[in-house]
Design a protein around this motif. Structure first.
Motif, PDB file in Angstrom:
ATOM      1  N   GLY A 155     -26.403  17.737  44.052  1.00  0.00           N
ATOM      2  CA  GLY A 155     -25.567  17.653  45.249  1.00  0.00           C
ATOM      3  C   GLY A 155     -24.633  16.464  45.207  1.00  0.00           C
ATOM      4  N   LEU A 156     -25.154  15.314  44.792  1.00  0.00           N
ATOM      5  CA  LEU A 156     -24.315  14.112  44.702  1.00  0.00           C
ATOM      6  C   LEU A 156     -23.239  14.256  43.632  1.00  0.00           C
ATOM      7  CD1 LEU A 156     -27.057  11.347  45.079  1.00  0.00           C
ATOM      8  CD2 LEU A 156     -25.321  11.991  46.761  1.00  0.00           C
ATOM      9  N   ILE A 157     -23.602  14.868  42.507  1.00  0.00           N
ATOM     10  CA  ILE A 157     -22.611  15.094  41.455  1.00  0.00           C
ATOM     11  C   ILE A 157     -21.532  16.062  41.938  1.00  0.00           C
ATOM     12  CG2 ILE A 157     -22.248  16.086  39.162  1.00  0.00           C
ATOM     13  CD1 ILE A 157     -24.953  14.995  38.344  1.00  0.00           C
ATOM     14  N   ALA A 158     -21.945  17.093  42.688  1.00  0.00           N
ATOM     15  CA  ALA A 158     -20.973  18.046  43.224  1.00  0.00           C
ATOM     16  C   ALA A 158     -20.011  17.355  44.181  1.00  0.00           C
ATOM     17  CB  ALA A 158     -21.696  19.185  43.941  1.00  0.00           C
ATOM     18  N   VAL A 159     -20.549  16.477  45.015  1.00  0.00           N
ATOM     19  CA  VAL A 159     -19.684  15.702  45.923  1.00  0.00           C
ATOM     20  C   VAL A 159     -18.731  14.832  45.119  1.00  0.00           C
ATOM     21  CG1 VAL A 159     -19.662  13.876  47.662  1.00  0.00           C
ATOM     22  CG2 VAL A 159     -21.331  15.733  47.821  1.00  0.00           C
ATOM     23  N   LEU A 160     -19.253  14.212  44.055  1.00  0.00           N
ATOM     24  CA  LEU A 160     -18.423  13.363  43.204  1.00  0.00           C
ATOM     25  C   LEU A 160     -17.296  14.159  42.569  1.00  0.00           C
ATOM     26  CD1 LEU A 160     -18.095  10.561  41.775  1.00  0.00           C
ATOM     27  CD2 LEU A 160     -19.560  11.468  39.973  1.00  0.00           C
ATOM     28  N   LEU A 161     -17.610  15.327  42.041  1.00  0.00           N
ATOM     29  CA  LEU A 161     -16.584  16.169  41.423  1.00  0.00           C
ATOM     30  C   LEU A 161     -15.570  16.663  42.452  1.00  0.00           C
ATOM     31  CD1 LEU A 161     -18.791  18.341  39.024  1.00  0.00           C
ATOM     32  CD2 LEU A 161     -17.384  16.362  38.435  1.00  0.00           C
ATOM     33  N   GLY A 162     -16.066  17.013  43.646  1.00  0.00           N
ATOM     34  CA  GLY A 162     -15.167  17.469  44.698  1.00  0.00           C
ATOM     35  C   GLY A 162     -14.212  16.387  45.149  1.00  0.00           C
ATOM     36  N   MET A 163     -14.725  15.170  45.337  1.00  0.00           N
ATOM     37  CA  MET A 163     -13.869  14.061  45.753  1.00  0.00           C
ATOM     38  C   MET A 163     -12.850  13.715  44.678  1.00  0.00           C
ATOM     39  SD  MET A 163     -16.649  11.545  47.592  1.00  0.00           S
ATOM     40  CE  MET A 163     -15.393  10.285  47.852  1.00  0.00           C
ATOM     41  N   ALA A 164     -13.287  13.767  43.410  1.00  0.00           N
ATOM     42  CA  ALA A 164     -12.352  13.478  42.315  1.00  0.00           C
ATOM     43  C   ALA A 164     -11.248  14.521  42.257  1.00  0.00           C
ATOM     44  CB  ALA A 164     -13.105  13.433  40.989  1.00  0.00           C
ATOM     45  N   GLY A 165     -11.592  15.788  42.518  1.00  0.00           N
ATOM     46  CA  GLY A 165     -10.586  16.846  42.509  1.00  0.00           C
ATOM     47  C   GLY A 165      -9.610  16.728  43.657  1.00  0.00           C
ATOM     48  N   LEU A 166     -10.086  16.267  44.822  1.00  0.00           N
ATOM     49  CA  LEU A 166      -9.202  16.120  45.982  1.00  0.00           C
ATOM     50  C   LEU A 166      -8.261  14.936  45.844  1.00  0.00           C
ATOM     51  CD1 LEU A 166     -11.692  16.846  48.909  1.00  0.00           C
ATOM     52  CD2 LEU A 166      -9.861  18.331  48.068  1.00  0.00           C
ATOM     53  N   GLU A 167      -8.742  13.865  45.171  1.00  0.00           N
ATOM     54  CA  GLU A 167      -7.934  12.661  45.061  1.00  0.00           C
ATOM     55  C   GLU A 167      -6.814  12.808  44.042  1.00  0.00           C
ATOM     56  OE1 GLU A 167     -10.517   9.454  44.216  1.00  0.00           O
ATOM     57  OE2 GLU A 167     -11.451   9.426  46.204  1.00  0.00           O
TER      58      GLU A 167
END
Length: 232
Positions: free
Chosen positions: A30-42
């Motif tokens: 879950g934390l990795i998914a959040v990390l990947l999602g935030m990186a994609g949005l930024e």
């Protein structure tokens, strides 16, 4: 130590070994998914794989360490581990619990490593499966679980270990200015360097030996203390 094998087989049949590992894996994923999602949005472009992999393996190390510490403290608090000691004796019970915890973490780490590689293909057709990257995730998880288990057995407090174990992994970075070049000789830095190098097919033998040496020393100290301390 003739009871080690029966104790280990008994540990593998323990439901919480796999349930706790699954819960820890879900949290890390879950934390990795959040990390990947935030990186994609930024960034409109694909984020750097090296940065994301390093951050993900750092989460893997911390998550595995916390789960590893709970493998001792949760059962110790409930009295279940004491009953295992009475049945298998101290040394075999401690060894079997440490070995089973490390094995479960190894499998969880390998699974998360494969999911990390596949997520790149799903998102934008990049990254892909890499045996070395999967091995790096698996090794990181295994090291983290043993580190957490040893620290947890020394602390014994379920709640205190929740804060002390992650702190022990970030302390060298927090004290980087004070430690100077000595920072690179501490366990978290050595483990991270080994995993980072292995993921890109570079053998970091020195870092691996250093990290394993830390694990051997800390686990040996925890084992000897466990043999001498009161179980109450």
């Amino acid at each position: 130590m003739v009871h080690v094998v029966p104790a280990f087989l008994s540990e593998l049949r323990r439901p919480w070994l796999w349930l706790g590992s699954a819960v820890g894996a879900l949290l890390v994923v879950g934390l990795i998914a959040v990390l990947l999602g935030m990186a994609g949005l930024e960034s409109p472009t694909s984020p750097g794989i090296e940065v994301l992999r390093q951050a993900s393996m750092s989460l893997m190390l911390t998550g595995a360490a916390v789960v590893g510490s709970f493998a001792f403290t949760s059962d110790y608090r409930a009295g279940c581990f004491t009953r295992r000691v009475l049945h298998f004796q101290r040394g075999p019970a401690f060894t079997a619990r440490a070995a089973s915890t490390a094995l479960a973490a190894l499998l969880v780490g390998a699974t998360i490593g494969m999911l990390f590689g596949l997520s790149g293909e799903i998102l934008d057709g990049a990254w892909g499966f890499s045996f070395h990257a999967v091995l790096a995730f698996a090794g990181t998880a295994c090291m983290g679980s043993l580190w957490g288990f040893a620290i947890g057995s020394l602390i014994r407090s379920h709640l205190v270990s929740l804060f002390v174990v992650p702190l022990s992994l970030v302390l060298p970075e927090l004290l980087a200015g004070w430690l100077g070049d000595a920072e690179q000789f501490f366990f978290p830095v050595l483990a991270a360097d080994w995993a980072d190098q292995l993921a890109v097919h570079i053998a970091a033998f020195g870092s691996f030996v250093g990290a394993v040496s830390w694990l051997l020393v800390v686990t040996a100290v925890a084992f000897l203390v466990f043999l001498k301390r009161d179980l109450a």
